[in-house]
Design a protein around this motif. Sequence first.
Motif, PDB file in Angstrom:
ATOM      1  N   VAL A 195       0.855  -3.434   3.866  1.00 23.40           N
ATOM      2  CA  VAL A 195       0.489  -4.072   2.591  1.00 23.40           C
ATOM      3  C   VAL A 195       1.226  -5.390   2.408  1.00 23.40           C
ATOM      4  N   SER A 196       2.514  -5.429   2.750  1.00 19.02           N
ATOM      5  CA  SER A 196       3.281  -6.661   2.546  1.00 19.02           C
ATOM      6  C   SER A 196       2.791  -7.782   3.455  1.00 19.02           C
ATOM      7  N   LEU A 197       2.488  -7.451   4.713  1.00 18.19           N
ATOM      8  CA  LEU A 197       1.990  -8.466   5.632  1.00 18.19           C
ATOM      9  C   LEU A 197       0.603  -8.953   5.210  1.00 18.19           C
ATOM     10  N   GLU A 204     -12.025  -1.201  -2.283  1.00 17.55           N
ATOM     11  CA  GLU A 204     -11.717  -2.584  -2.600  1.00 17.55           C
ATOM     12  C   GLU A 204     -10.875  -2.678  -3.875  1.00 17.55           C
ATOM     13  N   GLU A 205     -11.177  -1.812  -4.866  1.00 19.63           N
ATOM     14  CA  GLU A 205     -10.378  -1.799  -6.095  1.00 19.63           C
ATOM     15  C   GLU A 205      -8.953  -1.338  -5.814  1.00 19.63           C
ATOM     16  N   LEU A 206      -8.811  -0.323  -4.990  1.00 20.35           N
ATOM     17  CA  LEU A 206      -7.478   0.181  -4.647  1.00 20.35           C
ATOM     18  C   LEU A 206      -6.692  -0.866  -3.869  1.00 20.35           C
ATOM     19  N   TYR A 207      -7.350  -1.539  -2.956  1.00 16.73           N
ATOM     20  CA  TYR A 207      -6.698  -2.592  -2.181  1.00 16.73           C
ATOM     21  C   TYR A 207      -6.204  -3.705  -3.110  1.00 16.73           C
ATOM     22  N   ASN A 246      -1.704  -6.439  -5.994  1.00 17.46           N
ATOM     23  CA  ASN A 246      -1.042  -6.801  -7.261  1.00 17.46           C
ATOM     24  C   ASN A 246       0.341  -6.175  -7.343  1.00 17.46           C
ATOM     25  N   ARG A 247       0.448  -4.933  -6.918  1.00 13.17           N
ATOM     26  CA  ARG A 247       1.741  -4.251  -6.913  1.00 13.17           C
ATOM     27  C   ARG A 247       2.719  -4.997  -5.994  1.00 13.17           C
TER      28      ARG A 247
END
Length: 418
Positions: free
Chosen positions: A360-362, A61-64, A69-70
Amino acid sequence: MAKLLRDLLDAEEPLFSLALRQLETASGRPGEDARLVGEIIQKSHQATRQLGLDHSDTTGEELYGALMNRMADDNRRVAAKIGADPSQIDDVAVMMPLIVAAVDRMDIPRSVWVLKRSRAKELLKAMPPTRLMKHLGYRSVDSLLKHEKFDEVYTSLRFSEGSAWLNRYNQLFKAVRPSDFETRDIKVMIMDPDKYAGLAKDFVHKKRHNITHSKELGTIVVVPTPAAEGRMTGLTLKSLPLILHYINEIRLYSAFFKLKQVKSSFGEIVVNTLIADPPAASQMAGQYVHWRVIQRYFGKLEGENHPEDFEPHVHPEDLHWRRAEEMLAMLDPAMSFWQGLDYVGRPEPDNPLSFNLMDVSLAYSNQETYQNRYFYHMRESLWNEIFMRYMGHKTLERQILAQLDNDMVKPEKLRPSL
């Protein structure tokens, strides 16, 4: 070593391990799966560190959250690079012309072999799109084609006529011949919102994006959204990669149709491709291989001899392709963070966590939670990567080329050449 691949792909055992062993035996070189696993682990650790986290004690969850944020930062920066003010980055009406203009400026291949517009018009006259005609206020298909932009009309068929009509219409392609195709550049256009926004509303809601394409016509369209829904989070990095992806897809099928133009069943091949996109372009060690994998494998062989099996119709430039991440890095070097991550994921107890730019973008644009994260594009890329790794061995490469020439489609266990 195959466990990580199996977990990322949610592959069925023992079939998955058996398939890897068959590929190893056929290629004559074991260990490709171990090398790929090592690369995935190394790349995921490196990307995690670049996000400012320690892979050893970072939860999924932290990585997600860090990936989201990136993506937010990247979206703001790329939007600014193509000419948007900070207040405009979610405004569909403002951003889409800037996005299309940015794509038009990119130095990327866009020549394709696609259906002549004159032939496409004949097909529509043979089966008029009555719902679309009623929506636009026309009583005859001739009047529709005379007064409307044809590419808008053609790509809107999927919104207006329904799947049953489209399946019947696609059967008309049985009559097409190679002489009905021509070479021209891919066209990227924005549909008229006043005419098509209401018609495309359900499509946008279902797909959760507003880009679509016609592989046979070589057109990519920005689908209009209703005025009340004219804002979209993360719009730039949702739309740009999709447009670049569709450019690759159209070129992919263009090369496939060029390859198959010598077949007496050319029309049937076009129909089957449009309706079902069959995966069996070839086989490798008993496993079906999609043309996408074959095209990308040979497209990567820069500086090497072009296979004679593709001549005289398919040329090296037909096979050339670049991942969306690579093309975005040409626009903004900071986007190189995403390069090489398309097939990278991290196993989690429920579903994998994808580092794939499209996933990730979607997910960012659709404001998906960690529990509802996307991983479809990562899985597709990983399957493709596995096959490309083994195809690099000359025994399997020759088998692939021989099957393409012979149009083999039935299951058959292949043996390595002696």
